[in-house]
Design an enzyme around this catalytic site. Structure first.
Site, PDB file in Angstrom:
ATOM      1  N   ASP A 361      31.911  30.538  43.636  1.00 32.31           N
ATOM      2  CA  ASP A 361      30.688  30.785  42.892  1.00 32.31           C
ATOM      3  C   ASP A 361      31.022  31.397  41.525  1.00 32.31           C
ATOM      4  O   ASP A 361      31.836  32.322  41.428  1.00 32.31           O
ATOM      5  CB  ASP A 361      29.797  31.732  43.699  1.00 32.31           C
ATOM      6  N   GLU A 398      32.785  26.323  40.793  1.00 29.15           N
ATOM      7  CA  GLU A 398      31.529  26.199  40.065  1.00 29.15           C
ATOM      8  C   GLU A 398      31.868  26.619  38.634  1.00 29.15           C
ATOM      9  O   GLU A 398      32.040  27.807  38.367  1.00 29.15           O
ATOM     10  CB  GLU A 398      30.449  27.106  40.654  1.00 29.15           C
TER      11      GLU A 398
END
Length: 719
Positions: A361, A398
């Site tokens: 993330d 990401e």
């Protein structure tokens, strides 16, 4: 300040002086006891707090080692022991120091967590910072022990049997992003006590569904122990997604059917073992970029802040949190201690929990150097690429954060794959807003960008020895509209989140087909075709497809594009399926089967040659609606709404395939292109089919006009 807590001096005197090399961080059972070790690099004293079954606290002073580690071996305790730490040291916020022995601290390396943070206003007052962190400058000496969780010592043994990682190559990988709870909470064939749990994910009914789809890899939304944000709790909601980490080594207890911490760990391992036995990999969505402590001004002292705030967090010259995550703090990517913590955690989940990889993330936040800029050769990324354990698992970034120059799609080094947000935006735009624009004659965005995405996004991944398989293609993800909602809502409807509909993205690139929300059957028929177009483009493009769990069911969130705090029917998958939903499952399965059967759709390298210049070596040819090769004028025209792509599979021992993408609401005809060696084009799939494979014997000759309906995707095989 209250009187100092009593510490067992006799126990301290009985120990010998520690060696310079500390034991491993965390709490590890050893013969006759447990070895505890924690990092607190600027502390004056660290106290180990052991809790008995009645919650009574016993305090033991820990020994200091070189380089900030503190340890203690305690005899007569073992697995199941609850514990925490208290740390004394300087309180100097301007210098980044926030030590406070009144705060019970969770071990960052705890293998299991018992209890949750009690954020109730009646406990902490109207504002959280009045209880835990003061105004950010004043130390609050109220004891927090009654309101924070404890670490739990865990027995690491588990019967893995002959468990082996499936190790699917990227070429064969199909990712299914899902939430542990949402996937099975309403799945009727899963026993009620297992619904919404790790065990539910591994239930035979769930596995049968995943295998029916053709999924190779399950990517689980965060399973690290997490807590809700205080502001969310005070709105009467809870954090559902889990992007609010409280511990990087412990599986989240709320996702387990087991109630005891040891059982939670065993249940997670059992889930992985059963998925592996079915040939399914397990990826974890991991959140190392920030923690649940939020900012020092408005958050809490739960673990890292009280242990060594200056080391664990990225602070400015005034000791204030630097926030490139949007969550109040940023785990310091410039310091070796948090970098080591991330690596230790990742190795633990691979070696002890047997997971197969990770999706990072806000990965840019983890790779910002001392000057704050993104560095593709950041020590953490170098370590991941060279570590003998971690370099052998799937690594997915990401590739953005919320800091300066935070968008870095295509800039991570191999062997990283990356979420390709450009693919998402381009495919949505072509099939939804641009199709809608043809209703009133508005120009679209043309097809050049779409062709680039279908061919593997060479503009993003064509350097540094990367290829199409570095692109994780997706049309939908947990963050945003579901596939069905993309075709049913022009605007977000996030009122249930309690933030005045201000949260969530406004750039959805969706189209409601003329009606906001549920509609009549005629409109729903058009929506279903749009969903099939999006699914086909995802499944058959070069790269690695990622399917959002529930999209194959036509799952709706009622237009909520940010249900991070909705642990309810808004987020849970509704398995009460109508006939069209069964058809959509079959369609998804059929598209993924076509991908498996045709190697040319799973290229490791970008297609050679330049078809625009008439290069005979070209393995990918682009044609216009009239069957002729695309010209520069057509490539650049926003009026171009139809694209045909011929994939020459000869170099990989495959068939020649033809994709037709007709992005207009008007039906018509396309002239199928002429290709050497192709006598007929045989239809394999048509998005106009409500039922997969309802027509399988259609053929047309090269140069022949073939009918298309409005907004239509077709796939042909050359024979």
């Amino acid at each position: 300040m209250p009187a100092p807590l009593p510490v067992e001096a006799a126990a301290r005197a009985a120990r010998t002086a520690p060696a310079d090399v500390p034991p491993p961080l965390g709490a590890h059972p050893v013969e006759g006891g447990v070895e505890f070790c924690v990092h607190a690099g600027h502390a004056d004293a660290v106290t180990l707090c052991l809790f008995d079954e009645q919650g009574r606290e016993r305090h033991l002073a820990m020994d200091e080692h070189s380089h900030g580690a503190w340890s203690l071996r305690v005899e007569g305790v073992g697995p199941g022991q609850r514990y925490g730490y208290r740390v004394d040291g300087p309180w100097d916020p301007a210098a980044g120091h926030r030590h406070n022995p009144a705060k019970l601290l969770l071990d960052p390396y705890a293998r299991a967590v018992d209890g949750t943070v009690d954020w109730r206003p009646e406990v902490f007052g109207h504002r959280v910072d009045e209880s835990f962190a003061g105004d950010g400058l004043t130390r609050d000496d109220r004891d927090s022990a009654a309101h924070v969780p404890r670490g739990v010592v865990v027995d690491p043994t588990f019967d893995w049997g002959d468990d082996r990682p499936p190790q699917h190559s990227w070429r064969h990988t199909v990712i299914y992003e899902t939430h542990v709870v949402g996937l099975t909470m309403l799945l009727p064939d899963v026993p009620e006590h297992l619904q919404g749990t790790y065990a539910g994910v591994a239930h035979p009914v769930t596995i049968e569904h995943l295998r029916r789809l053709g999924v190779t890899t399950v990517e689980l939304l965060p399973v690290h122990s997490f807590t809700s944000e205080p502001a969310v709790v005070q709105r009467g909601l809870e954090n559902y997604w889990g992007y609010n980490s409280l511990g990087f080594f412990a599986p989240h207890a709320g996702h387990a059917a087991a109630r005891d911490p040891q059982g939670v760990v065993a249940e997670f391992k059992g889930m992985v073992k059963l998925l592996h036995a079915a040939g399914i990999e397990v990826l974890l969505d991991v959140v190392y970029n920030h923690t649940a402590e939020q900012s020092a001004a408005g958050g809490a002292t739960l673990s890292w802040r009280g242990l060594d705030n200056r080391t664990y967090y990225w602070l400015d010259e005034q000791g204030v949190d630097v926030d490139v995550t949007g969550c109040g703090n940023t785990v310091a990517p410039q310091h070796t201690v948090p970098v080591r913590m991330v690596l230790d955690s990742l190795r633990y989940w691979v070696q002890e929990m047997h997971v197969d990889g990770f999706r990072f993330d806000l990965a840019v936040a983890l790779a910002r150097g001392k000057d704050g800029a993104f560095d593709p050769d950041h020590p953490l990324l170098v370590a991941l690429r060279t570590d003998p354990v971690l370099s052998r698992v799937k690594l997915v970034a990401e590739p953005w954060d919320l800091g300066p120059d935070g968008w870095r799609t295509g800039q991570f080094p191999p062997p990283f794959a990356e979420w390709n947000d450009t693919f998402r935006d381009t495919v949505r735009t072509f099939w939804l807003p641009d199709v809608a624009g043809t209703l009133d004659g508005r120009p679209g965005h043309g097809v050049r960008e779409l062709a680039t995405r279908i061919a593997g996004s060479a503009d993003r991944f064509g350097s540094a020895h990367r290829g199409p398989l570095a692109s994780v293609n997706f049309v939908t993800a947990h963050d945003g509209f579901t596939l069905s909602d993309l075709t049913a809502y022009d605007r977000k409807h996030n009122e249930a989140n309690g933030e005045g509909n201000r949260d969530g993205s406004n750039d959805n690139r969706s189209w409601n087909h003329g009606v906001e929300g549920p509609a009549d059957e005629e409109t729903e028929t058009l929506r279903r075709r749009s969903r099939r177009n999006l699914l086909a483009t995802l499944a058959l493009s070069s790269g690695v497809p990622m399917l959002l769990g529930g999209d194959e069911l036509g799952r709706t969130q009622g237009g909520n594009n940010n249900p991070y705090c909705q642990n309810n029917e808004i987020s849970w998958y509704d398995w009460g399926l109508a006939p069209w939903q069964h058809d959509l499952i079959d369609t998804t399965s059929a598209l993924l089967r076509l991908r498996r059967e045709h190697r040319v759709l799973r290229q490791r390298h970008f297609f050679p040659g330049d078809p625009i210049d008439g290069d005979e070596r070209a393995a990918l040819h682009w044609h216009a609606i009239d069957g002729e090769l695309m010209t520069a004028q057509r490539w650049d025209s926003p009026e171009t709404r139809t694209l045909q792509a011929v994939f020459d599979g000869a170099d990989v021992g495959d068939d020649r395939l033809l994709m037709v993408l007709h992005g207009s609401t008007d039906g018509g005809e396309v002239v199928l292109p002429r290709q050497p060696g192709v006598r007929r084009w045989r239809l394999l799939w048509d998005s106009a089919w409500e039922h997969p494979g309802e027509v399988t014997d259609r053929e047309a000759a090269p140069g022949e006009a073939y009918p298309v309906v409005g907004a239509n995707f077709l796939l042909f095989q050359g024979v």
